[in-house]
Design a protein around this motif. Structure first.
Motif, short mmCIF file in Angstrom:
data_model
loop_
_atom_site.label_atom_id
_atom_site.label_comp_id
_atom_site.label_asym_id
_atom_site.label_seq_id
_atom_site.Cartn_x
_atom_site.Cartn_y
_atom_site.Cartn_z
N VAL A 65 0.87 -1.17 0.00
CA VAL A 65 0.00 0.00 0.00
C VAL A 65 0.91 1.23 0.00
CG1 VAL A 65 -1.80 1.24 1.25
CG2 VAL A 65 -1.76 -1.27 1.29
N GLY A 66 0.79 2.04 -1.06
CA GLY A 66 1.62 3.23 -1.18
C GLY A 66 0.81 4.50 -1.03
N ARG A 67 1.45 5.55 -0.50
CA ARG A 67 0.77 6.83 -0.34
C ARG A 67 1.78 7.98 -0.37
NH1 ARG A 67 1.43 3.86 3.37
NH2 ARG A 67 2.46 4.32 5.31
N VAL A 68 1.37 9.05 -1.00
CA VAL A 68 2.15 10.29 -0.97
C VAL A 68 1.73 11.00 0.31
CG1 VAL A 68 2.64 12.48 -2.12
CG2 VAL A 68 2.17 10.43 -3.49
N PRO A 69 2.64 11.15 1.30
CA PRO A 69 2.22 11.70 2.58
C PRO A 69 2.07 13.22 2.60
CG PRO A 69 4.54 11.15 2.65
CD PRO A 69 4.02 10.69 1.31
N GLY A 70 2.61 13.89 1.61
CA GLY A 70 2.59 15.35 1.63
C GLY A 70 1.32 15.95 1.04
N ASP A 71 1.31 17.25 0.98
CA ASP A 71 0.21 18.02 0.42
C ASP A 71 0.39 18.04 -1.10
OD1 ASP A 71 -1.51 20.00 -0.51
OD2 ASP A 71 -0.92 21.47 1.00
N LEU A 72 -0.45 17.29 -1.81
CA LEU A 72 -0.31 17.19 -3.27
C LEU A 72 -0.44 18.54 -3.96
CD1 LEU A 72 -2.19 13.86 -4.01
CD2 LEU A 72 0.20 14.36 -4.52
N ALA A 73 -1.33 19.39 -3.48
CA ALA A 73 -1.49 20.72 -4.10
C ALA A 73 -0.20 21.52 -3.97
CB ALA A 73 -2.67 21.46 -3.46
N ALA A 74 0.44 21.45 -2.82
CA ALA A 74 1.71 22.17 -2.63
C ALA A 74 2.81 21.58 -3.51
CB ALA A 74 2.12 22.11 -1.16
N LEU A 75 2.84 20.25 -3.65
CA LEU A 75 3.84 19.62 -4.52
C LEU A 75 3.63 20.03 -5.98
CD1 LEU A 75 3.93 16.06 -2.93
CD2 LEU A 75 5.69 17.83 -2.76
N LYS A 76 2.38 20.09 -6.41
CA LYS A 76 2.07 20.51 -7.79
C LYS A 76 2.43 21.97 -8.00
CE LYS A 76 -1.55 17.09 -8.38
NZ LYS A 76 -2.99 16.86 -8.50
N ALA A 77 2.21 22.80 -7.00
CA ALA A 77 2.58 24.22 -7.10
C ALA A 77 4.09 24.37 -7.21
CB ALA A 77 2.05 24.99 -5.89
N GLU A 78 4.83 23.57 -6.45
CA GLU A 78 6.29 23.61 -6.54
C GLU A 78 6.75 23.14 -7.91
OE1 GLU A 78 10.26 21.64 -4.47
OE2 GLU A 78 8.37 21.58 -3.38
N LEU A 79 6.13 22.10 -8.43
CA LEU A 79 6.47 21.61 -9.76
C LEU A 79 6.23 22.69 -10.81
CD1 LEU A 79 7.21 19.30 -11.74
CD2 LEU A 79 4.79 18.66 -11.70
N LYS A 80 5.10 23.37 -10.70
CA LYS A 80 4.77 24.43 -11.66
C LYS A 80 5.76 25.60 -11.56
CE LYS A 80 1.03 27.30 -13.30
NZ LYS A 80 -0.37 27.71 -13.19
N ALA A 81 6.10 25.98 -10.34
CA ALA A 81 7.00 27.12 -10.13
C ALA A 81 8.45 26.81 -10.46
CB ALA A 81 6.89 27.60 -8.68
N GLN A 82 8.91 25.61 -10.09
CA GLN A 82 10.32 25.25 -10.24
C GLN A 82 10.62 24.41 -11.48
OE1 GLN A 82 12.70 26.11 -7.82
NE2 GLN A 82 11.18 27.20 -6.62
N GLY A 83 9.58 23.79 -12.03
CA GLY A 83 9.79 22.87 -13.15
C GLY A 83 10.25 21.50 -12.70
N LYS A 84 10.32 21.30 -11.38
CA LYS A 84 10.74 20.01 -10.82
C LYS A 84 10.27 19.95 -9.36
CE LYS A 84 15.19 21.97 -9.61
NZ LYS A 84 16.61 21.95 -9.80
N VAL A 85 10.20 18.72 -8.86
CA VAL A 85 9.83 18.53 -7.46
C VAL A 85 10.33 17.15 -7.02
CG1 VAL A 85 7.53 17.58 -7.96
CG2 VAL A 85 7.95 18.71 -5.77
N ALA A 86 10.74 17.05 -5.77
CA ALA A 86 11.14 15.77 -5.19
C ALA A 86 10.33 15.57 -3.91
CB ALA A 86 12.63 15.75 -4.89
N PHE A 87 9.91 14.34 -3.68
CA PHE A 87 9.10 14.05 -2.50
C PHE A 87 9.11 12.55 -2.23
CE2 PHE A 87 6.60 13.95 -6.31
CZ PHE A 87 5.85 12.78 -6.20
N PRO A 88 8.84 12.16 -0.98
CA PRO A 88 8.82 10.74 -0.63
C PRO A 88 7.44 10.13 -0.87
CG PRO A 88 8.52 12.04 1.34
CD PRO A 88 8.72 13.02 0.19
N VAL A 89 7.45 8.84 -1.13
CA VAL A 89 6.23 8.04 -1.12
C VAL A 89 6.48 6.92 -0.12
CG1 VAL A 89 4.68 6.56 -2.45
CG2 VAL A 89 5.67 8.60 -3.52
N GLU A 90 5.54 6.73 0.79
CA GLU A 90 5.67 5.70 1.82
C GLU A 90 4.88 4.47 1.42
OE1 GLU A 90 4.19 7.77 5.23
OE2 GLU A 90 6.02 8.98 5.43
N VAL A 91 5.46 3.30 1.69
CA VAL A 91 4.82 2.03 1.33
C VAL A 91 4.92 1.06 2.49
CG1 VAL A 91 4.85 0.09 -0.29
CG2 VAL A 91 5.51 2.37 -1.09
#
Length: 149
Positions: free
Chosen positions: A99-125
């Motif tokens: 069972v995998g899940r992105v523990p962070g705030d997806l909206a914030a991660l998408k905003a960082e991706l849009k602003a920076q052109g890249k994003v790194a984040f953990p997925v917990e399983v």
């Protein structure tokens, strides 16, 4: 639905996943469940699921959860598993599921991706065996950027 397309794309492009008999059972918004049958070809010297097979199960769950979280953007992204860590808890017995899940705030991660052109984040399983015992916990660090031409 977009999650079904992601499942099909992953199964079409990941031959090792197919070889191990891993099935992507469910993908959601930053979540995924995958399973692997109990098969002697996947056993170790103890007759239980091999650590490499369990890791592949977890990495598949992490990738499916990541893709589900970025479903509307995934066709134009280049996802790369950057780093991972696995902590074995108990010997897995029989068929396994992850069972995998992105523990962070997806909206914030998408905003960082849009602003920076890249994003790194953990997925917990979490990996469970046939009896529902927690066999391992895995963290995969994903790096997303726009596809290169």
């Amino acid at each position: 639905m977009v999650y079904d397309r992601i499942k099909q794309q992953m199964m079409d492009t990941l031959p090792l996943v197919r070889t191990l008999g891993i099935r992507i059972d469910e993908i959601g918004n930053g979540t995924a469940q995958v399973s692997m049958p109990d098969d002697q070809k996947l056993h170790n010297h103890l007759g239980t699921p091999h650590a490499g097979a369990l890791f592949t199960l977890a990495e598949t769950a992490s990738g499916a959860a990541m893709a589900g979280g970025f479903a509307e953007l995934i066709p134009v992204l280049r996802p790369v598993a950057k780093e991972s860590r696995i902590q074995y808890q108990k010997v897995a017995k029989g068929a396994t599921r992850a069972v995998g899940r992105v523990p962070g705030d997806l909206a914030a991660l998408k905003a960082e991706l849009k602003a920076q052109g890249k994003v790194a984040f953990p997925v917990e399983v979490d990996i469970f065996d046939a009896a529902g015992t927690l066999a391992a916990q895995v963290q995969v660090e994903w790096y997303l950027s726009e596809k290169r031409s």
